[in-house]
Scaffold this motif. Structure first.
Motif, PDB file in Angstrom:
ATOM      1  N   GLY A  27     100.138  63.972  56.441  1.00 49.46           N
ATOM      2  CA  GLY A  27     100.065  64.479  55.048  1.00 49.46           C
ATOM      3  C   GLY A  27     100.807  63.885  53.790  1.00 49.46           C
ATOM      4  O   GLY A  27     100.199  63.334  52.772  1.00 49.46           O
ATOM      5  N   PRO A  28     102.101  63.621  54.024  1.00 49.19           N
ATOM      6  CA  PRO A  28     102.772  62.894  52.852  1.00 49.19           C
ATOM      7  C   PRO A  28     102.285  61.497  52.749  1.00 49.19           C
ATOM      8  O   PRO A  28     102.235  60.719  51.458  1.00 49.19           O
ATOM      9  N   GLY A  29     102.016  60.871  53.902  1.00 46.89           N
ATOM     10  CA  GLY A  29     101.616  59.217  53.678  1.00 46.89           C
ATOM     11  C   GLY A  29     100.088  59.120  52.851  1.00 46.89           C
ATOM     12  O   GLY A  29     100.020  58.593  52.143  1.00 46.89           O
ATOM     13  N   VAL A  30      99.203  60.222  53.225  1.00 42.55           N
ATOM     14  CA  VAL A  30      97.947  60.118  52.557  1.00 42.55           C
ATOM     15  C   VAL A  30      98.290  60.674  51.106  1.00 42.55           C
ATOM     16  O   VAL A  30      97.822  60.022  50.207  1.00 42.55           O
ATOM     17  N   GLY A  31      99.216  61.733  50.917  1.00 41.38           N
ATOM     18  CA  GLY A  31      99.539  61.740  49.453  1.00 41.38           C
ATOM     19  C   GLY A  31     100.271  60.953  48.866  1.00 41.38           C
ATOM     20  O   GLY A  31      99.936  60.515  47.464  1.00 41.38           O
ATOM     21  N   ILE A  32     101.049  60.033  49.131  1.00 45.64           N
ATOM     22  CA  ILE A  32     101.559  58.832  48.606  1.00 45.64           C
ATOM     23  C   ILE A  32     100.510  57.761  48.207  1.00 45.64           C
ATOM     24  O   ILE A  32     100.652  57.231  47.149  1.00 45.64           O
ATOM     25  N   GLY A  33      99.644  57.658  49.057  1.00 44.88           N
ATOM     26  CA  GLY A  33      98.591  56.825  48.787  1.00 44.88           C
ATOM     27  C   GLY A  33      97.627  57.232  47.579  1.00 44.88           C
ATOM     28  O   GLY A  33      97.448  56.197  46.850  1.00 44.88           O
ATOM     29  N   LEU A  34      97.467  58.301  47.635  1.00 48.77           N
ATOM     30  CA  LEU A  34      96.565  59.077  46.543  1.00 48.77           C
ATOM     31  C   LEU A  34      97.344  58.984  45.268  1.00 48.77           C
ATOM     32  O   LEU A  34      96.923  58.788  44.228  1.00 48.77           O
ATOM     33  N   VAL A  35      98.782  59.208  45.212  1.00 42.76           N
ATOM     34  CA  VAL A  35      99.530  59.153  43.954  1.00 42.76           C
ATOM     35  C   VAL A  35      99.244  57.719  43.571  1.00 42.76           C
ATOM     36  O   VAL A  35      99.265  57.483  42.229  1.00 42.76           O
ATOM     37  N   PHE A  36      99.810  56.812  44.234  1.00 41.88           N
ATOM     38  CA  PHE A  36      99.852  55.390  43.715  1.00 41.88           C
ATOM     39  C   PHE A  36      98.430  54.829  43.293  1.00 41.88           C
ATOM     40  O   PHE A  36      98.102  54.058  42.414  1.00 41.88           O
ATOM     41  N   GLY A  37      97.622  55.164  44.320  1.00 43.52           N
ATOM     42  CA  GLY A  37      96.031  54.535  43.681  1.00 43.52           C
ATOM     43  C   GLY A  37      95.734  55.085  42.495  1.00 43.52           C
ATOM     44  O   GLY A  37      94.930  54.443  41.719  1.00 43.52           O
ATOM     45  N   HIS A  38      95.802  56.400  42.268  1.00 44.32           N
ATOM     46  CA  HIS A  38      95.201  57.085  41.060  1.00 44.32           C
ATOM     47  C   HIS A  38      96.150  56.739  39.907  1.00 44.32           C
ATOM     48  O   HIS A  38      95.752  56.530  38.690  1.00 44.32           O
ATOM     49  N   SER A  39      97.075  56.447  40.220  1.00 45.82           N
ATOM     50  CA  SER A  39      98.334  55.847  39.227  1.00 45.82           C
ATOM     51  C   SER A  39      97.996  54.496  38.553  1.00 45.82           C
ATOM     52  O   SER A  39      97.777  54.050  37.434  1.00 45.82           O
ATOM     53  N   ILE A  40      97.561  53.598  39.637  1.00 46.31           N
ATOM     54  CA  ILE A  40      97.219  52.092  39.292  1.00 46.31           C
ATOM     55  C   ILE A  40      95.904  52.190  38.614  1.00 46.31           C
ATOM     56  O   ILE A  40      95.615  51.708  37.375  1.00 46.31           O
ATOM     57  N   GLU A  41      94.787  53.212  38.881  1.00 45.70           N
ATOM     58  CA  GLU A  41      93.636  53.417  38.156  1.00 45.70           C
ATOM     59  C   GLU A  41      93.827  53.952  36.822  1.00 45.70           C
ATOM     60  O   GLU A  41      93.158  53.285  35.920  1.00 45.70           O
ATOM     61  N   ALA A  42      94.655  54.784  36.711  1.00 45.35           N
ATOM     62  CA  ALA A  42      94.942  55.328  35.208  1.00 45.35           C
ATOM     63  C   ALA A  42      95.569  54.227  34.489  1.00 45.35           C
ATOM     64  O   ALA A  42      95.264  54.252  33.151  1.00 45.35           O
ATOM     65  N   MET A  43      96.584  53.451  34.809  1.00 45.20           N
ATOM     66  CA  MET A  43      97.211  52.499  34.014  1.00 45.20           C
ATOM     67  C   MET A  43      96.141  51.699  33.675  1.00 45.20           C
ATOM     68  O   MET A  43      96.098  50.791  32.398  1.00 45.20           O
ATOM     69  N   ALA A  44      95.304  51.199  34.602  1.00 41.90           N
ATOM     70  CA  ALA A  44      94.001  50.259  34.138  1.00 41.90           C
ATOM     71  C   ALA A  44      93.318  50.673  33.222  1.00 41.90           C
ATOM     72  O   ALA A  44      92.663  50.086  32.199  1.00 41.90           O
ATOM     73  N   ARG A  45      93.016  52.031  33.206  1.00 40.56           N
ATOM     74  CA  ARG A  45      92.087  52.637  32.024  1.00 40.56           C
ATOM     75  C   ARG A  45      92.871  52.718  30.682  1.00 40.56           C
ATOM     76  O   ARG A  45      92.129  52.677  29.778  1.00 40.56           O
ATOM     77  N   GLN A  46      94.131  53.121  30.748  1.00 43.74           N
ATOM     78  CA  GLN A  46      94.888  53.336  29.494  1.00 43.74           C
ATOM     79  C   GLN A  46      96.102  52.649  29.566  1.00 43.74           C
ATOM     80  O   GLN A  46      97.211  53.351  30.028  1.00 43.74           O
ATOM     81  N   ASN A  56     105.283  60.089  35.921  1.00 45.95           N
ATOM     82  CA  ASN A  56     104.579  60.920  36.713  1.00 45.95           C
ATOM     83  C   ASN A  56     104.355  60.371  38.164  1.00 45.95           C
ATOM     84  O   ASN A  56     104.268  61.358  38.895  1.00 45.95           O
ATOM     85  N   MET A  57     103.942  59.256  38.266  1.00 48.50           N
ATOM     86  CA  MET A  57     104.018  58.602  39.326  1.00 48.50           C
ATOM     87  C   MET A  57     105.199  58.701  40.369  1.00 48.50           C
ATOM     88  O   MET A  57     105.071  58.932  41.442  1.00 48.50           O
ATOM     89  N   PHE A  58     106.210  58.503  39.985  1.00 45.57           N
ATOM     90  CA  PHE A  58     107.424  58.373  40.652  1.00 45.57           C
ATOM     91  C   PHE A  58     107.865  59.694  40.880  1.00 45.57           C
ATOM     92  O   PHE A  58     108.469  59.940  42.008  1.00 45.57           O
ATOM     93  N   LEU A  59     107.501  60.639  40.128  1.00 42.41           N
ATOM     94  CA  LEU A  59     107.766  62.164  40.458  1.00 42.41           C
ATOM     95  C   LEU A  59     107.008  62.459  41.642  1.00 42.41           C
ATOM     96  O   LEU A  59     107.422  63.322  42.441  1.00 42.41           O
TER      97      LEU A  59
END
Length: 79
Positions: A27-46, A56-59
């Motif tokens: 569970g945490p492995g999947v969660g960490i992957g989602l956190v970093f993946g969506h953070s990179i996507e958000a940084m690319a968009r804005q 928020n990513m590190f939190l």
């Protein structure tokens, strides 16, 4: 003889902590992957929101990692 007594007499119970931690780490492995993946996507968009997104990513990473550490500690507490 019950299944619990059979498991205790054959030595299987010593390996259940390792199995439980392995399952708890999924569970945490999947969660960490989602956190970093969506953070990179958000940084690319804005890119201008990068400091807030990074904070928020590190939190989110820390909260997911706490779950993994709890999964490591709990089998040892209850064994």
């Amino acid at each position: 003889m019950s299944a619990l007594q059979l498991a205790a007499s054959t030595g299987i119970s010593g390996n259940l902590g390792a199995v439980a931690y392995g399952l708890a780490a999924i569970g945490p492995g999947v969660g960490i992957g989602l956190v970093f993946g969506h953070s990179i996507e958000a940084m690319a968009r804005q890119p201008e929101a990068m400091p807030i997104i990074r904070q928020n990513m590190f939190l989110g990473f820390a909260l997911c990692e706490v779950l993994a550490l709890l999964g490591l500690v709990v089998p040892f507490i209850f064994s």
